[in-house]
Every structure is written in C-alpha cells, then in structure tokens.
Design an enzyme around this catalytic site. Sequence first.
Site, mmCIF file in Angstrom:
data_model
loop_
_atom_site.group_PDB
_atom_site.id
_atom_site.type_symbol
_atom_site.label_atom_id
_atom_site.label_comp_id
_atom_site.label_asym_id
_atom_site.label_seq_id
_atom_site.Cartn_x
_atom_site.Cartn_y
_atom_site.Cartn_z
ATOM 1 N N ILE A 13 -6.727 1.851 19.496
ATOM 2 C CA ILE A 13 -6.467 1.711 19.979
ATOM 3 C C ILE A 13 -8.075 2.488 20.941
ATOM 4 O O ILE A 13 -8.512 2.624 22.158
ATOM 5 C CB ILE A 13 -5.457 2.682 20.288
ATOM 6 C CG1 ILE A 13 -5.730 3.046 22.200
ATOM 7 C CG2 ILE A 13 -4.924 3.757 19.368
ATOM 8 C CD1 ILE A 13 -5.090 1.556 22.466
ATOM 9 N N ARG A 36 -11.766 8.307 8.219
ATOM 10 C CA ARG A 36 -12.028 7.641 6.573
ATOM 11 C C ARG A 36 -12.921 6.874 6.357
ATOM 12 O O ARG A 36 -13.960 5.923 5.160
ATOM 13 C CB ARG A 36 -11.169 8.445 5.629
ATOM 14 C CG ARG A 36 -10.359 9.431 6.117
ATOM 15 C CD ARG A 36 -8.907 9.781 6.166
ATOM 16 N NE ARG A 36 -8.328 8.269 6.431
ATOM 17 C CZ ARG A 36 -7.347 8.336 5.749
ATOM 18 N NH1 ARG A 36 -6.757 8.848 5.440
ATOM 19 N NH2 ARG A 36 -6.634 7.291 6.294
ATOM 20 N N LYS A 89 -0.372 9.143 22.806
ATOM 21 C CA LYS A 89 1.274 9.086 22.776
ATOM 22 C C LYS A 89 1.741 8.859 20.974
ATOM 23 O O LYS A 89 1.120 7.964 20.412
ATOM 24 C CB LYS A 89 1.614 8.174 23.523
ATOM 25 C CG LYS A 89 1.247 7.095 23.532
ATOM 26 C CD LYS A 89 0.903 5.767 23.108
ATOM 27 C CE LYS A 89 2.408 5.725 22.166
ATOM 28 N NZ LYS A 89 2.746 3.996 22.124
ATOM 29 N N ASP A 167 7.206 3.268 19.073
ATOM 30 C CA ASP A 167 6.018 3.443 18.990
ATOM 31 C C ASP A 167 5.648 2.377 20.732
ATOM 32 O O ASP A 167 6.088 3.146 21.064
ATOM 33 C CB ASP A 167 4.951 2.373 18.314
ATOM 34 C CG ASP A 167 3.936 2.920 18.254
ATOM 35 O OD1 ASP A 167 2.808 3.899 18.519
ATOM 36 O OD2 ASP A 167 2.913 1.904 18.842
HETATM 37 P P1 NAP Z 1 -4.535 1.876 13.710
HETATM 38 O O1 NAP Z 1 -5.351 1.068 14.086
HETATM 39 O O2 NAP Z 1 -3.843 2.520 12.597
HETATM 40 O O3 NAP Z 1 -5.390 3.135 14.219
HETATM 41 C C1 NAP Z 1 -5.404 4.863 13.425
HETATM 42 C C2 NAP Z 1 -6.557 5.554 13.085
HETATM 43 O O4 NAP Z 1 -5.765 6.915 12.401
HETATM 44 C C3 NAP Z 1 -7.302 4.786 11.747
HETATM 45 O O5 NAP Z 1 -8.140 3.714 11.726
HETATM 46 C C4 NAP Z 1 -7.404 5.904 10.719
HETATM 47 O O6 NAP Z 1 -8.472 6.138 10.094
HETATM 48 C C5 NAP Z 1 -7.197 7.477 11.203
HETATM 49 N N1 NAP Z 1 -6.137 7.537 10.234
HETATM 50 C C6 NAP Z 1 -5.970 9.238 9.958
HETATM 51 N N2 NAP Z 1 -5.180 9.460 8.774
HETATM 52 C C7 NAP Z 1 -4.257 8.502 9.071
HETATM 53 C C8 NAP Z 1 -3.103 8.255 8.432
HETATM 54 N N3 NAP Z 1 -2.196 9.209 7.429
HETATM 55 N N4 NAP Z 1 -2.893 7.081 8.811
HETATM 56 C C9 NAP Z 1 -3.175 6.477 9.200
HETATM 57 N N5 NAP Z 1 -4.264 6.281 9.683
HETATM 58 C C10 NAP Z 1 -4.530 7.950 9.683
HETATM 59 O O7 NAP Z 1 -3.210 2.829 15.408
HETATM 60 P P2 NAP Z 1 -3.641 2.660 16.325
HETATM 61 O O8 NAP Z 1 -2.884 1.498 16.888
HETATM 62 O O9 NAP Z 1 -5.167 2.530 17.020
HETATM 63 O O10 NAP Z 1 -2.361 3.808 17.324
HETATM 64 C C11 NAP Z 1 -2.472 4.876 17.168
HETATM 65 C C12 NAP Z 1 -1.982 5.939 17.889
HETATM 66 O O11 NAP Z 1 -2.260 5.180 18.914
HETATM 67 C C13 NAP Z 1 -1.082 5.899 18.051
HETATM 68 O O12 NAP Z 1 -0.308 6.643 18.492
HETATM 69 C C14 NAP Z 1 -0.515 4.619 18.598
HETATM 70 O O13 NAP Z 1 0.887 4.904 19.257
HETATM 71 C C15 NAP Z 1 -1.585 5.136 19.815
HETATM 72 N N6 NAP Z 1 -1.511 3.722 20.474
HETATM 73 C C16 NAP Z 1 -2.041 2.936 19.788
HETATM 74 C C17 NAP Z 1 -2.190 0.940 20.936
HETATM 75 C C18 NAP Z 1 -2.408 -0.255 20.513
HETATM 76 O O14 NAP Z 1 -2.222 -0.764 21.286
HETATM 77 N N7 NAP Z 1 -2.754 -0.390 19.099
HETATM 78 C C19 NAP Z 1 -2.185 1.687 22.231
HETATM 79 C C20 NAP Z 1 -2.040 2.178 23.026
HETATM 80 C C21 NAP Z 1 -1.737 3.543 22.075
HETATM 81 P P3 NAP Z 1 -9.106 6.291 9.078
HETATM 82 O O15 NAP Z 1 -8.646 6.165 7.689
HETATM 83 O O16 NAP Z 1 -10.665 5.866 9.320
HETATM 84 O O17 NAP Z 1 -9.555 7.940 8.978
#
Ligand code: NAP
Length: 310
Positions: A13, A36, A89, A167
């Site tokens: 995101i 990281r 969120k 989620d």
């Molecule tokens: P994601 O692709 O898994 O990215 C999360 C990032 O957070 C990772 O790249 C990671 O980066 C970092 N991180 C730090 N500590 C972590 C841990 N303990 N476990 C996993 N990741 C960790 O997730 P995302 O889809 O972007 O979603 C993140 C948030 O945005 C969620 O709350 C989700 O509900 C919200 N969201 C997502 C979307 C969507 O379409 N995907 C839409 C709206 C909102 P590093 O490891 O490099 O630090």
Amino acid sequence: MAWKIALAGIGKIARDQHVPSIAASRDFDLAATVTRHEGVDGVENHADIEAMLAARPDIEVVSLCLPPVPRFEYAAAAIKAGRHVMLEKPPGATLAECHALEAMARNAGVSIYATWHSREAASVEAARNWLADKRLKSLKITWLEDVRRWHPGQEWIWEPGGLGVFDPGINALSILTRILPTPVHLAGATLKFPENRQTPIAADLAFRHPDGAEVSAVFDWRKEGDQFWNIEAETDRGTMELSDGGANLSIDGAMVEASDVALEGEYPNLYMRMAEILRTGGIDMDLSPMVHVADAFLLGKREIVAPFHE
Ligand code: NAP
C-alpha cells in the site's frame, strides 16, 4: 509550506498509494522512509524508526503503513519524539492500544489521524446524504474477494492481530459507520477459520438497528472470478446500491454517481485531510469500524473450515 513526512513500512500500500499521493501533494515532502528492506528510489532510508527519529528532527510527520501488530511501537516512538502521526487502517491491533495512542498524542500536543481510505471512495458521501432522511428497512454488505489475488505472500494477515478477512471487511465497516444516520451494534457473528490458520477466511455478521432494520454483512476471501464489494440498502423511499467498494452509487436501479477506478482519489484525500488536521492541531481517531471487528471476535461462533494454502 510543505511538511516533511516519513513513511514507515514500505510494502504494497505504501508503494501503490502513499508514495504517489505524497508526490502529488503540495502539503507534504517525502523526506525519509523506514523499512528493513528496499526503500524508495532517491529517498533516504532507515532500517529502524528510532534511528530515523534521532537522525531527522526536522521531519514533523510520520505516516505508518505497517501491518497492525507492529504499528503501535512505531506510533508510540514517533509521538514520544514529538511527531504527528498518520495511521493506515486498522489503526492498531487492539482497541486499548488505539486509545493509548490517542491519549499519548493529546499529552504530547501532536496530531494523530486514524485513516479509513474506503470512506474517501467517490460515492460514499452521496450514499450518506441519500440515507440521511430515509427510514432504513434493511442493509446488506457483500464483500467477496480472492485472498490469493489481493494478498499474495502476506503471512501477517493469517497471524494473530492480522484480522484475516476483516482486513478488507473493516473497509466495509468503515463505510457502514459513515453512511448510517443511526449507529448499529453487532448482535451475532460466525467466523470461519481455516484449520491451519489463526484468523478467519470468512465471516457472517448480524447487527441490531435501533428501529429494527435488518443489517448484515458477508465477508468471504474464497471468491474466485468476479469480485464484489457492495452495500445494498432498502428504505421507506427506495433502494440504494453502493458498489465497487464505494466508488459507484445506484438509486432504484439507476446509476447516479460513477467512478471508473477503484481507490482513485482515496489516498490523496487522506493526505488532504491530514494537512487539515495539522493546520488545526486536531485529533481524528474514530474507532467505530474497529469496535464491530472486536465485537465479532468477542461474540462470534467459531467454525473450522478447509485449510488454506497459498
Ligand atoms: P505489506 O505489503 O505486507 O507491507 C507491510 C510492510 O510493513 C512490509 O513491507 C514491511 O516492510 C513492514 N513491516 C514492518 N514490520 C513488519 C512485520 N512485523 N510484519 C510484516 N511487515 C512488517 O502490507 P500492505 O498490504 O501494504 O498492508 C499494510 C497496511 O495497509 C495494512 O494495515 C493493510 O490493512 C493496509 N492497507 C493495505 C491495502 C492493500 O491493498 N494492500 C489497502 C489499504 C490498506 P519491511 O519488512 O521492509 O520493513
């Protein structure tokens, strides 16, 4: 004047929405990332939030795009260092930690904003206005998507605090809590857990409405093919369908508001709202969507379903 902002958690995101929205905003300059792994081209990166806060006292705002469980420590560190905070969120892993963050922000005199991007979808305000003077008879949320398509390889969604199908489901609940003129509360739920996972893959929810309207939701992550993010309502004066996650609105079967692109405008609006909050020194921590999710975990019947494998 633009605020210097840092973005933490450079995942899907952050790359899809936050980086382009900040780049297009006159209110913010992306001054650093915290991740990281790989950061954003041309932007200073820190692997650790404390290191970023120590190195960059000039950064006034921190926007957190991490999964919910690690988010609290990052937010608490930023507030302690006197920075304003914007939360993806859901705003945290538990309600109590969200209340704690709000109290910390108030004590520190900084702003905090729990964002709900789906509330910024193109037709949500029109739906709210249409419902405002009508008597609701029924409302049904249908949120059916394919987890393999939208969350490939994201292990955190299956871990405690990762919310599973809530989620995306919490996005529907953020719209529900925005458009209904009178609040509802959860009356019953069934949560379906794959036998090899900690979080539900599907959920059925029933709500109590003060005037007896039937309000329900179906969330399911096992939908292949066409995807559905719809809210249908029947009132004493017609029917409404809010479709495509809030992008499109039909009244009595006729399209009145239409947008082509899912998520279009949602994140730029969140950053405009953050700028407004910063200008007025405000706090915006509406936790009502998360209350329904917490209640579903408190009250829900648990069913075990087939294991989920990527
Ligand atoms: P994601 O692709 O898994 O990215 C999360 C990032 O957070 C990772 O790249 C990671 O980066 C970092 N991180 C730090 N500590 C972590 C841990 N303990 N476990 C996993 N990741 C960790 O997730 P995302 O889809 O972007 O979603 C993140 C948030 O945005 C969620 O709350 C989700 O509900 C919200 N969201 C997502 C979307 C969507 O379409 N995907 C839409 C709206 C909102 P590093 O490891 O490099 O630090």
